[in-house]
Design a protein around this motif. Structure first.
Motif: not given
Lengths: 553, 503
Positions: A45, A48, A83, A85, A87, A96-101, A168-169, A207
């Motif tokens: 992550g 990228n 975006r 991200v 966690q 929790r794990d979330r990704e939003q674009i 941290p990722f 992030r």
């Protein structure tokens, strides 16, 4: 570690990047990290991130949107792709794990904002959103035009990232869990009459990547990290003559705009014995009901931050002052005409409050705000006098009379913020600092100098919808002859904001300042949430009203 | 050896929706099914997979100082993919529906799954009761006919395999769907002009929205429910900030919102609340407008939770393992019920995890009749094959006294428009603190005599709704997301603790 972590991460991620195309297909590759048990390669992550925010493709989207918005007749357009991200892991539960674009376009036509946003990020959609935003603004401005100038600002170009030492990722989930697990067994278990709540704890990482273009030619991207979690050790003892329980807790780490280094620096393992000892000490302290009255109050940096947040942080938002928030978050006791109190005393001369969006590790820290303005530090309260408000490009002009008197340019203070592209940018509070005074170098020293009073050590404060009156409660102890005495239960501070800051008689010196994140700030319709950080010293206040917080009329 | 390990996967080039963009403003049922199928195809390694999706459009117009500030058009997809293998479960949240994103979300869920304890986990356990092959959990269940397995997985058979029946209220209204920027402007223009004529400032918000609530999984559920929501609220203040009035409401059908009437109420409240005087804090007989009833009663509805009550938490706990079901908790005039088919309430018949809302009377004539629970609890503890989740939407009934009568029968008391900043300070007693806002008046000798300054209060809804004198006719109030129909109420000994200067 002889090889620095970052450089190592970079090397290994290049390896991964080379295999990205195949990496997503299960079962075809083996990740070194997990040996043979792993069926999937985890695509980084961290690296990228830069690829996304700086990629030509994203730039093309926002530029296309801006161009289409201009062509449709907007005088100002900004477009963004964000975006997020997130966690988080805690023991066993609450992962929790979330990704939003999301892509959003804001357009300004004759003083009215139009906004459109969607999750479909392609060029066709960029044009569609831009036209939708312009049309929203146009329709309304034909009936309700406003005479508002957004001003002109230097063009923002480039990329900026929160300064972090360890991304941290790049700390694997396994490592984060191992980190959490390493604390188990270090805190005592429950004993009769005592109840310990051990939340050691959780890790929460986020992030945010933003790429923004404006019709003035700005094109910039930012990667903003927030690292934190909850590391708390709480003990509860049964209260005398009360059905409720009394709780005290120690806290290990605060969330900050930083990387994993804050966990390493916090050295939580070694903090735990101290936290336990502190809780034990508190549990064996006598507890008394509060005697209602007026007291000299010593407030810890944490409490001072809460007081500042619930009073001046809200009240100096110019949009609240002007009534933009009347139907939502509320208005301000410094309004409705912002000129009314500018220049006059709203606090003691020892009160100086400044705002700064470059505060190291501040949650409100950023290189550019969300409409292309590079924020500069500014002063809100100077030696007790109100001298400025938090502003955006839309609102700064409302202070032009004041600025011309002060020989200052009309310029936004860069407080525009949108948590992501699904919300329209709005005025949100930047990081705040209370300037140190010539007082004590610590809260302990301040207590030692107090003959009789109350120490307000931890807890929360809140005010009404104009930030005029408020209450604060939590962990208070009496002070007698310079020493901490009994814990006061249900003690509640009751204040009016003007009286509170005029009662300031001592401000801790620069060595006493502590920084902390704020609680979520909510405003707007639809609701928006933001965070910032506050730097505050301990303070001493005279004649503060202390009441019994659970007592009905 | 360190490896950057976090799988967030999308690169710029993966962002395209890959032909999966919905035709209309949000995903249709067919599009949602196709999306679910793509998720299912990406899931490997057995077990179950579920999709929980809210796909939505929202249009809004925000005004203040008698101007429109902003107007917005927002489309969102917010979904989570849950994976469950051998009782271990994880859930990953995302909003991108392209193939790359979907695959990444599933992979992330599966990767997390490896770190989860078997039969531990969270999300799925709430909704599906995993049953071991010896059927140990089946002893107390009834309704076994609906428990046929469809997963074909020998290791796991799920107790809950078929879809519970659910009601189908009409919740989608074209009148709301068509409330785009020009229509919203048309609605608010006369209101803003009316406020301006009185030299007052109006600030407010109109929002129309249409959504699809989607729950689809490999245990056989395939739920899709389209619904619309609209809301309108406004605050009218005078230019000096010495008076403030508010009014608002929400409905699935925009045509049921009488914006002009609400604006008139807010304007009148502003004019009549100007220059309030101070009165002593203390206990007052109080007439609560329906909005104030809704504001202060919300914590009671939120506390209707069976498992926590039986654990000993909250106002409805008795000695564990018993709750207060069967005991009198409020004045015997009060009945609290919820029914998705109630034409004045109307809410989607299942929650975003597919838990079906059944009609329920929580409190009947003051006696606690039911507390909410999920289906596994119903099967395990009560022997019923259904859950009783709490949507937060409700109706309070039990009276028909007009507010005029409440006021005229009051010798000295207060009239409250609404509350603000309400928070629960003591959960077992539901003691709440907060402020009155946007219109507070003194009632003397049966008449509203003057505007008074706002109060901070400290009071429990359980206390005042036991000190009830009368209830009015229930009406819909402003409570977006939680449709609420409540009456005005006259109560005595409402505790107002201190004056505040805020207007």
């Amino acid at each position: 570690m002889s090889l620095s972590r970052r450089s190592f991460v970079r090397q290994s991620s290049q390896l991964v990047a080379a295999t990205t195309a195949a990496a997503i297909i299960p079962g075809t590759l083996h990740s070194k990290g997990f040996g043979t048990t792993s069926r999937y390669v985890d695509v980084t992550g961290a690296e990228n991130a830069a690829e996304l925010v700086e990629s030509e493709r994203i730039n093309a989207l926002v530029l296309r949107a801006v161009e289409a918005g201009r062509a449709a007749g907007a005088s100002f357009v900004d477009a963004r792709v964000t975006r997020i991200v997130q966690q988080a892991q805690a023991n066993e539960i609450a992962w929790r794990d979330r990704e939003q674009i999301q892509m959003g376009v804001r357009a300004f036509v004759n003083g009215v904002w139009g906004f459109a946003s969607s999750p479909y990020c392609d060029l066709e959609e960029a044009v569609f959103l831009a036209r939708a935003a312009v049309s929203q603004a146009k329709i309304n401005s034909q009936v309700f035009p406003r005479d508002i100038e957004l001003g002109s600002y230097p063009i923002a170009k480039g990329h900026w990232s929160t300064p972090i030492e360890i991304d941290p990722f790049t700390i694997s989930m396994e490592e984060r869990l191992a980190h959490l697990a390493s604390f188990s067994g270090l805190a005592p278990r429950n004993v009769p009459g005592r109840e310990y709540q051990i939340s050691l704890g959780s890790v929460a990482l986020s992030r945010t990547e933003k790429t923004i273009a404006t019709s003035e030619g700005s094109l910039y991207s930012q990667t903003l990290y927030v690292t934190g979690g909850e590391f708390k050790f709480a003990g509860a003892g049964v209260l005398p003559s009360q059905s409720g329980q009394f709780q005290v807790h120690g806290k290990g780490v605060e969330s900050a705009s930083a990387g994993w280094e804050i966990f390493e620096a916090a050295n939580l393992r070694q903090q735990i014995p101290g936290m336990v000892e502190e809780v034990e000490r508190d549990l064996y302290t006598s507890i008394e009901p509060v005697t209602v009255g007026r007291y000299e109050l010593v407030a810890s940096p944490t409490v001072t931050a809460g007081l500042l947040q619930s009073t001046l942080a809200n009240a100096t938002q110019l949009d609240r002052v002007l009534g933009f928030e009347a139907n939502a978050g509320g208005t301000s006791y410094l309004g409705p005409n912002p000129m009314r109190l500018l220049g006059s005393a709203i606090g003691a001369s020892s009160l100086t409050v400044t705002a700064d969006r470059s505060m190291p590790r501040g949650l409100g820290t950023t290189r550019w705000d969300d409409e292309g303005v590079e924020p500069e530090p500014f002063t809100l309260v100077d030696k007790g006098r109100l001298v400025d408000f938090q502003t955006t490009r839309e609102t700064a002009g409302f202070l032009s009379e004041w600025y011309s008197k002060q020989n200052m340019p009309v310029r936004s203070h860069g407080c525009s913020y949108a948590s992501d592209a699904s919300v329209i940018p709005m005025l949100h509070t930047p990081n705040l600092s209370m300037a140190p005074g010539n007082g004590a170098s610590s809260m302990e020293e301040m207590i030692a100098n107090t003959e009789r009073g109350i120490a307000f050590i931890g807890g929360s404060t809140g005010t009404d919808f104009q930030s005029i009156s408020g209450v604060g409660g939590g962990y208070m102890r009496e002070i007698r002859n310079g020493k901490l005495g009994s814990i006061l239960f249900n003690a509640q501070l009751m204040f009016s904001s003007l009286e509170l800051w005029k009662s300031l008689i001592e401000v801790g010196n620069k060595d006493s300042i502590a920084q902390q994140p704020t609680l979520p700030q909510v405003k707007g319709e639809p609701r928006q949430v933001s965070y910032f950080s506050i730097q505050t010293p301990p303070i001493r206040l005279k004649d503060m009203a202390i009441v019994d917080g659970n007592r009905k009329a | 050896m360190r490896q950057p390990t976090n799988i967030t996967t999308m690169k710029g080039s993966d962002l395209v929706a890959e032909g999966n963009k919905p035709v209309s403003r949000f995903l249709s049922q067919e599009e949602a099914v196709a999306f679910t199928e793509r998720i299912g195809r990406k899931s490997v390694g057995g077990g179950d997979v579920a999709l929980y999706l809210d796909t939505a459009w929202k249009g809004n117009t925000r005004f203040a100082r008698n101007w429109v500030n902003s107007s917005g058009d927002l489309r969102t997809n917010s979904y989570s993919v849950a994976r469950n293998i051998l009782g271990a479960s994880t859930e990953v949240y995302c909003n991108q529906i392209g193939d790359v994103a979907v695959e990444a979300a599933v992979r992330r869920a599966e990767r997390m799954l490896r770190l989860r304890p078997l039969n531990g986990g969270s999300q799925f356990r709430e909704h599906f009761k995993p049953l071991t092959s010896d059927g140990s959990a089946s002893g107390r269940r009834s309704g076994a006919g609906s428990d046929e397995g469809t997963s074909g997985d020998d290791v796991l058979s799920y107790l809950v395999q078929t879809v519970e029946p659910y009601s189908e209220p009409k919740l989608f209204f074209d009148t709301t769907y068509n409330l785009e920027a020009p229509e919203r402007l048309k609605a608010l223009k006369p209101l803003v002009e009316a406020a301006a004529r009185e030299k007052l400032f109006a600030a407010g918000y109109i929002q129309a929205g249409a959504s699809g609530r989607v729950v689809m999984d490999t245990t056989g559920r395939s739920l899709y429910y389209p619904y619309t929501e609209s809301q309108f609220s406004l605050t009218v203040r005078d230019s000096e900030g010495t008076g403030s009035g508010w009014a608002g409401v929400d409905f699935a059908d925009w045509t049921r919102i009488d914006a002009e009437r609400l604006a008139e109420i807010a304007i009148q409240k502003c004019l009549r609340s100007r220059n309030p005087v101070s009165i002593e804090p203390g206990r007052y007989t109080t007439v609560l407008e329906p909005q104030a009833v809704s504001d202060i009663f919300k914590p009671v509805v939120n506390a209707l939770r069976r498992t926590s009550a039986e654990r000993g938490d909250g106002p409805f706990a008795d000695t564990p393992p018993y709750s207060k079901i069967g005991l009198k908790v409020l004045d015997d005039k009060i009945t609290i019920s919820a029914d998705p088919m109630d034409p004045d309430i109307g809410f989607p018949p299942f929650d975003n995890k597919g838990n079906v809302y059944n009609p329920v009377t929580w409190i009947k004539n003051g006696v606690l009749k039911e507390l909410s629970y999920y289906r596994p609890y119903g099967i395990r503890e009560l022997g019923v094959n259904s859950g009783l989740p709490n949507s937060g939407a409700y109706r309070m009934s039990g009276g028909d006294v007009s507010m005029e009568d409440m006021i005229s029968s009051t010798r000295r008391g207060l009239l409250v428009t609404r509350f603000s900043g309400l928070r629960v300070v003591h959960f077992p007693s539901l003691l709440c603190a907060g402020y009155t806002r946007d219109g507070l008046w003194l009632i003397e000798n049966g008449k509203i005599s003057k505007a008074v300054k706002n109060f901070r209060f400290l009071e429990s809804p359980l206390f005042i709704f036991n000190n009830l004198e009368s209830l009015g006719t229930p009406v819909r109030v402003f409570s977006p997301g939680y449709p609420t129909v409540v009456p005005s109420a006259k109560v005595h000994d409402f505790s107002f603790t201190s004056l505040i200067d805020a207007i």
